[in-house]
Design a protein around this motif. Structure first.
Motif, PDB file in Angstrom:
ATOM      1  N   GLN A  76      -5.718 -23.853   3.861  1.00 55.03           N
ATOM      2  CA  GLN A  76      -4.685 -22.815   3.871  1.00 55.03           C
ATOM      3  C   GLN A  76      -3.531 -23.184   2.951  1.00 55.03           C
ATOM      4  O   GLN A  76      -3.036 -22.356   2.195  1.00 55.03           O
ATOM      5  CB  GLN A  76      -4.164 -22.610   5.298  1.00 55.03           C
ATOM      6  N   PHE A  77      -3.108 -24.442   3.007  1.00 54.88           N
ATOM      7  CA  PHE A  77      -2.031 -24.924   2.142  1.00 54.88           C
ATOM      8  C   PHE A  77      -2.429 -26.265   1.536  1.00 54.88           C
ATOM      9  O   PHE A  77      -2.888 -27.166   2.250  1.00 54.88           O
ATOM     10  CB  PHE A  77      -0.721 -25.074   2.913  1.00 54.88           C
ATOM     11  N   LEU A  78      -2.247 -26.390   0.230  1.00 50.75           N
ATOM     12  CA  LEU A  78      -2.498 -27.636  -0.464  1.00 50.75           C
ATOM     13  C   LEU A  78      -1.360 -28.621  -0.200  1.00 50.75           C
ATOM     14  O   LEU A  78      -0.309 -28.249   0.320  1.00 50.75           O
ATOM     15  CB  LEU A  78      -2.615 -27.379  -1.970  1.00 50.75           C
ATOM     16  N   PHE A  79      -1.568 -29.872  -0.565  1.00 49.01           N
ATOM     17  CA  PHE A  79      -0.507 -30.864  -0.404  1.00 49.01           C
ATOM     18  C   PHE A  79       0.752 -30.417  -1.137  1.00 49.01           C
ATOM     19  O   PHE A  79       1.865 -30.577  -0.654  1.00 49.01           O
ATOM     20  CB  PHE A  79      -0.969 -32.221  -0.941  1.00 49.01           C
ATOM     21  N   GLU A  80       0.562 -29.842  -2.323  1.00 49.99           N
ATOM     22  CA  GLU A  80       1.701 -29.427  -3.139  1.00 49.99           C
ATOM     23  C   GLU A  80       2.424 -28.214  -2.569  1.00 49.99           C
ATOM     24  O   GLU A  80       3.532 -27.890  -3.019  1.00 49.99           O
ATOM     25  CB  GLU A  80       1.234 -29.112  -4.560  1.00 49.99           C
ATOM     26  N   ASP A  81       1.800 -27.523  -1.613  1.00 48.75           N
ATOM     27  CA  ASP A  81       2.405 -26.311  -1.052  1.00 48.75           C
ATOM     28  C   ASP A  81       3.370 -26.597   0.087  1.00 48.75           C
ATOM     29  O   ASP A  81       4.103 -25.719   0.531  1.00 48.75           O
ATOM     30  CB  ASP A  81       1.317 -25.365  -0.513  1.00 48.75           C
ATOM     31  N   GLY A  82       3.327 -27.819   0.589  1.00 51.99           N
ATOM     32  CA  GLY A  82       4.132 -28.126   1.762  1.00 51.99           C
ATOM     33  C   GLY A  82       5.551 -28.510   1.404  1.00 51.99           C
ATOM     34  O   GLY A  82       6.175 -27.946   0.519  1.00 51.99           O
ATOM     35  N   SER A  83       6.055 -29.523   2.073  1.00 49.93           N
ATOM     36  CA  SER A  83       7.425 -29.970   1.845  1.00 49.93           C
ATOM     37  C   SER A  83       7.534 -30.670   0.492  1.00 49.93           C
ATOM     38  O   SER A  83       6.534 -30.899  -0.195  1.00 49.93           O
ATOM     39  CB  SER A  83       7.841 -30.945   2.951  1.00 49.93           C
ATOM     40  N   ALA A  84       8.757 -31.042   0.133  1.00 50.58           N
ATOM     41  CA  ALA A  84       8.968 -31.781  -1.111  1.00 50.58           C
ATOM     42  C   ALA A  84       8.287 -33.144  -1.069  1.00 50.58           C
ATOM     43  O   ALA A  84       8.076 -33.766  -2.111  1.00 50.58           O
ATOM     44  CB  ALA A  84      10.460 -31.944  -1.373  1.00 50.58           C
ATOM     45  N   PHE A  85       7.919 -33.600   0.123  1.00 56.44           N
ATOM     46  CA  PHE A  85       7.211 -34.873   0.239  1.00 56.44           C
ATOM     47  C   PHE A  85       5.744 -34.743  -0.181  1.00 56.44           C
ATOM     48  O   PHE A  85       5.083 -35.749  -0.427  1.00 56.44           O
ATOM     49  CB  PHE A  85       7.265 -35.381   1.685  1.00 56.44           C
ATOM     50  N   GLU A  86       5.219 -33.519  -0.199  1.00 53.52           N
ATOM     51  CA  GLU A  86       3.814 -33.249  -0.555  1.00 53.52           C
ATOM     52  C   GLU A  86       2.874 -34.152   0.249  1.00 53.52           C
ATOM     53  O   GLU A  86       1.938 -34.739  -0.268  1.00 53.52           O
ATOM     54  CB  GLU A  86       3.597 -33.461  -2.054  1.00 53.52           C
TER      55      GLU A  86
END
Length: 291
Positions: A76-86
């Motif tokens: 649903q969400f890639l690592f890059e899509d999450g917080s600034a911490f990825e």
């Protein structure tokens, strides 16, 4: 006659069990964190979660996600899509609760592979939906819960009360020692009222902003950029925090966003960011005048 609905808490436990089964079958090292994986002495039996969380050995992340994709999970969400911490990717399943696959844990700023090794070496096993699941030591669980609460700006928090305030001096020293070993000293200090001890150290400003529940996008943006480990990372962080996320837009819309929709999002982001930044700069100038 209505079909029975599985309680959400049960679905989360089944998600943990399903991931452990996949990990066993594909030689993946993972640790179950937060939610029902938390030790009962830290409130594990009463915790409410919206998803299952696992921390995966960094070199095994791709292998786990490939296995999940082959068993009905979709990203649903890639690592890059999450917080600034990825730090985490969210995967969903038609019949199970969502899962956040962590390749690192925010606040643990040491080498992710070395940090995982440290946590993995002290693991023990707990039962989740009938499946033996590896979980961090109670000391590591205390650290995870404190840092997670601090990142959310939820201070004071019941997790900090159970994991720190009500702990013994020896338990606190063990948490401090572990945090120092895996680069989580600043984040731990943010959750335990000791952040002044780390003034001037990398990450201090970011964790000061996060732990106080700051809502100004400009202040959070500035703190994250300043806390980036390199100039290149700072530029990348700045761009990510300004530019609309196409993948999140697609998830929200249920389809790929049109060029016009992306352009509109750019304009809205620029206007909002501009207002926030102007207010931030005014407050900085005002503080300087008062000095």
């Amino acid at each position: 006659m209505h079909a029975a609905t599985m309680p959400w808490s049960v679905g989360i436990r089944f998600s943990h069990a399903a991931l452990q089964a996949l990990a066993d079958d594909h030689d993946v090292d993972l640790l179950h964190i937060k939610g029902p994986a938390v030790d009962d002495t830290l409130g594990g039996g009463t915790r409410q979660s919206i998803d299952a969380d696992v921390l995966v050995r960094p070199t095994h992340v791709d292998r786990l996600i490939a296995a999940m994709h082959s068993h009905g999970w979709t990203t649903q969400f890639l690592f890059e899509d999450g917080s600034a911490f990825e730090h985490a990717s969210t995967l969903v399943h038609p019949f199970l609760a969502p899962v956040d696959v962590h390749r690192r844990f925010p606040g643990m700023d040491g080498d992710p592979a070395a940090a995982f090794d440290r946590l993995w070496n002290d693991r023990h096993v707990t039962d989740l939906a009938g499946m033996p699941c590896a979980v961090p030591s109670v000391t590591a669980q205390r650290l995870v819960l404190i840092v997670h609460a601090a990142r959310g700006g939820r201070l004071p928090h019941a997790d900090i009360e159970r994991s720190w305030t009500s702990s013994t001096p020896d338990e606190r020293e063990a948490v401090i020692a572990l945090a120092a070993n895996i680069g989580a000293g600043v984040a731990l200090a943010a959750g335990t009222g000791r952040l002044d001890e780390f003034v001037g150290q990398p990450g201090h400003e970011l964790w000061r902003v996060l732990s106080t529940g700051e809502r100004s996008r400009a202040k959070i943006w500035a703190a994250r950029v300043r806390s980036a480990p390199t100039k290149r990372a700072a530029v990348r962080t700045a761009i990510r925090l300004i530019v609309p996320n196409r993948h999140r837009m697609q998830t929200s819309l249920g389809r790929a966003p049109t060029t016009r929709e992306v352009a509109t999002a750019y304009v809205a982001s620029a206007r909002s960011g501009g207002r926030e930044l102007a207010g931030f700069l005014r407050s900085v100038a005002s503080e300087r005048r008062r000095r």
